[in-house]
Write an enzyme that holds these catalytic residues in place. Structure first.
Site: not given
Length: 181
Positions: A99, A141-142, A145
């Site tokens: 990341c 993953h994004e 966030h």
């Protein structure tokens, strides 16, 4: 313009991002800046909270993954506004993740191999995509966030070795000092 990144332990990385109601010129500029920033830091994806904006937006710079694992990058990243993962395969696959907000560290994370995501593009048009493999991993993953979740939260305890935790603490201290905390 290349934006400053938010690093591990920054409070904005732990917030749930606000939905985007309107596509504005400021939002378009943010996307352009995020694209430059992602390219500068050699990322494959970047979420708005990572550049200090707690809004439900991320970009992905990879168009496809070839059978040999080679990545084909987009001329301009794919934009995901208010993304929702609507389907996930039951099959989990471990993959190594890193990341931009946690520089220098990587960890093994189990994620579904295949997903379907719905979102809006920069013209405000809804779209849906089914992705698998590395592209699915980037989107998950994004999207994490945007919910205040980091990949380290998804690592198993056995993978969080003492050395990993020590390195994470070094990153926290380094970037806290740089932020003036």
């Amino acid at each position: 313009m290349i934006r400053d990144l938010e690093y591990y332990d920054s409070p904005i990385l732990r917030k749930v991002a606000a939905p985007i109601d309107e596509i504005t010129d400021e939002l378009r500029q943010l996307v352009l800046d995020m694209s430059e920033t992602m390219t500068f830091y050699k990322g494959v994806g970047l979420a708005a909270p990572q550049v200090g904006h707690s809004v439900a937006l991320f970009i992905m710079g990879v168009e496809k993954e070839l059978d040999d694992g080679e990545l084909i990058f987009c001329d301009f990243p794919k934009v995901f506004i208010n993304p929702v993962i609507t389907q996930k395969s039951e099959q989990l696959v471990y993959g190594n993740e890193g990341c931009l907000s946690i520089p220098g560290l990587r960890g093994e994370v189990a994620r579904p191999d295949k997903i379907t995501v719905t979102a809006k593009n920069l013209d405000g048009q809804p779209f849906s995509m089914t992705l698998e493999g590395f592209l699915a991993r980037i989107v998950m993953h994004e999207t994490d966030h945007l919910h205040g979740v980091l990949y380290i939260d998804r690592m198993s305890d056995k993978d969080k070795t003492k050395q990993f935790k020590n390195n994470l603490e070094k990153i926290r201290r380094k970037y806290s000092i740089l932020r003036g905390l």
